[in-house]
Design an enzyme around this catalytic site. Structure first.
Site, short mmCIF file in Angstrom:
data_model
loop_
_atom_site.label_atom_id
_atom_site.label_comp_id
_atom_site.label_asym_id
_atom_site.label_seq_id
_atom_site.Cartn_x
_atom_site.Cartn_y
_atom_site.Cartn_z
CG ASP A 1 -0.19 0.14 2.56
OD1 ASP A 1 0.57 -0.82 2.89
OD2 ASP A 1 -0.53 1.01 3.45
CG ASP B 1 7.55 4.08 2.19
OD1 ASP B 1 7.29 2.90 2.47
OD2 ASP B 1 7.02 5.18 2.67
CD GLU C 1 4.19 1.31 7.02
OE1 GLU C 1 4.99 1.85 7.90
OE2 GLU C 1 4.06 1.97 6.20
#
Length: 470
Positions: A107, A138, A172
């Site tokens: 995510d 990320d 996350e």
């Protein structure tokens, strides 16, 4: 950034000839890996409330397909109640052999104003050796680092009996709200001797880092109400201060005149032994030229081992929509990063107490408590740490730096509690210019290749670790 001399002896992870052969194989795999990463970036997998959940499911399915293609024996997509889909891939260990868990998340953060991006956030673009796009660093790069390492050495690991579990979370960035029940539900599938979390940053382009500490985080929303409804600022202004002004005055009490956090009762950890160049920090953080920095002490202490407090959002009328009325109610979200050794519940109470003590008598102040994430402090001397240092040194050609990280990965504390005998390594796919969470997020592609090589070396060396299965 300055690089200190290494203080530990790295465990060998293959001679120079073996490393060169592995590097050559990696070179042939990288083009496909980067294209696969681009495909992942194209999926807007934002798990925040209010966003379409279909892309998150689609992202999980794409990750599952990659793990199957990489040769994992078992791949499933799972979730617990109210949770986002996570992917678990497993190739079980032979009897008596260790298992390594590889963690990443699929995510991503919301994009913010897409007009601020140089190129569309979900349309990955290569520029000057970097790949731009939301999640490019990320943490979809973390996902692809795991996949690429398995493409490199997966068959070799299976032949050696080393077990590998890949756990790719799907929430996350939204705070991992169901992380603990998920790992408890799937404990048998996820149990491992060594856990590698690929969700951190390296020291600089060309210099790897092993993250040995992380700040924790607590946040809350504070609301200030001055009136039942908006009224004309000319007719009623004076005896009543509007809610936005009063909120601003309250928020101003959170720091002293030097920019230090002024909340009483918060812990400071021991100062780090390494320092970074102020010019590097200013460049990487985008500090406006000519401005002073806030706080006192070394930069690394301000970044890693002291509390840091930010106002990360305010509910108030936009300037373009503002009318000549007194704002009746205003809210702010406050985020507090806490150093290793601090208890999140204690820090939360200290922050709430500060706001209550400084609340004006001219407004109603209420606080809604939010996230509480624990900090992390690794053991500096451990077999897996030495193995990682050796792998990094061979992949980059320079020693790794043991660093702290100002950001937070609260679920690491959950991993250590559920799997208390496992060792945890926090490794990096980002660099200081990656702008994770920000506009124009990017991945340095040459550094990505080194990350993949280092992880492959780490996995090959894991068989030498004593088995202490959680």
């Amino acid at each position: 950034m300055s690089t200190p001399d290494p203080s530990t002896t790295a465990v060998p992870t293959g001679d120079a000839e073996e490393v060169a052969a592995l590097r050559s194989r990696l070179d042939s795999l990288l083009p496909a890996a980067i294209e696969d990463l681009k495909d992942l970036v194209r999926i807007p997998s934002i798990a925040f409330a209010g966003y379409d959940r279909e892309p998150v499911r689609r992202s999980a399915e794409a990750v599952a397909a990659l793990l199957r293609e990489a040769g994992m024996a078992e791949v499933v997509i799972e979730s617990v109640e109210d949770g986002s889909p996570a992917v678990i891939g497993r190739t079980p260990a032979a009897d008596g052999r260790p298992t390594v868990m590889l963690y990443a998340h699929h995510d991503v953060q919301p994009t913010g104003d897409v007009e601020d991006w140089t190129s569309a956030p979900f349309d990955p673009v290569e520029r000057d050796g970097r790949l731009y796009g939301r999640g490019a660093a990320d943490d979809k790069a973390g996902v692809m680092a795991h996949v690429t390492a398995l493409r490199l050495v997966g068959e070799e690991l299976a032949a050696d009996g080393i077990g590998v579990t890949v756990f790719v979370e799907g929430e996350e960035e939204a705070g991992s709200p169901t992380f603990r029940p998920f790992i408890e539900t799937h404990r048998d599938r996820l149990a491992a001797d060594l856990i590698i979390v690929a969700d951190s940053a390296n020291w600089a382009v060309g210099t790897p880092a092993l993250t040995t500490s992380l700040r924790g985080v607590v946040d809350l929303v504070v609301e200030v109400r001055a009136l039942d409804h908006a009224v004309h600022s000319g007719l009623f202004g004076g005896p009543v201060l509007d809610a936005l002004t009063q909120l601003s005055r309250l928020l101003a009490t959170l720091h002293d005149e030097h920019g230090e956090v002024a909340v009483e009762g918060l812990l400071r950890a021991e100062d780090p032994t390494v320092e970074m160049e102020e010019s590097d920090y200013r460049r990487d953080a985008g500090v406006v030229e000519g401005l002073d920095l806030s706080g006192r002490g070394s930069l690394t202490s301000r970044l890693w081992t002291r509390p840091a407090l930010s106002v990360i959002g305010i509910d108030a009328p936009a300037v373009r929509d503002a009318s000549n009325t007194l704002v009746p109610v205003s809210r702010a979200k406050v985020s507090l990063r806490i150093p290793p050794g601090e208890d999140p519940a204690t820090a939360m109470e200290a922050l709430v107490t500060h706001l209550e003590r400084h609340a004006p008598t001219t407004a109603e102040v209420t606080v809604q408590r939010g996230e509480q994430g624990k900090p992390y402090q690794a053991r500096h001397e451990a077999p897996a740490m030495d193995l990682a240092r050796g792998a990094f040194a061979r992949a980059w050609g320079v020693p790794a730096v043991d660093t702290g990280l100002g950001g937070s990965i609260p679920f690491i504390a959950d991993l250590l509690e559920v799997f208390p005998r496992a060792e945890v390594l926090v490794t990096g796919v980002e660099d200081p210019e990656s702008r994770a969470h920000g506009v124009d997020e990017s991945l340095h592609l040459e550094e990505f290749a080194k990350v993949c090589l280092a992880e492959a070396l780490l996995l090959r060396g894991a068989g030498a670790l004593d088995r202490s299965r959680a």
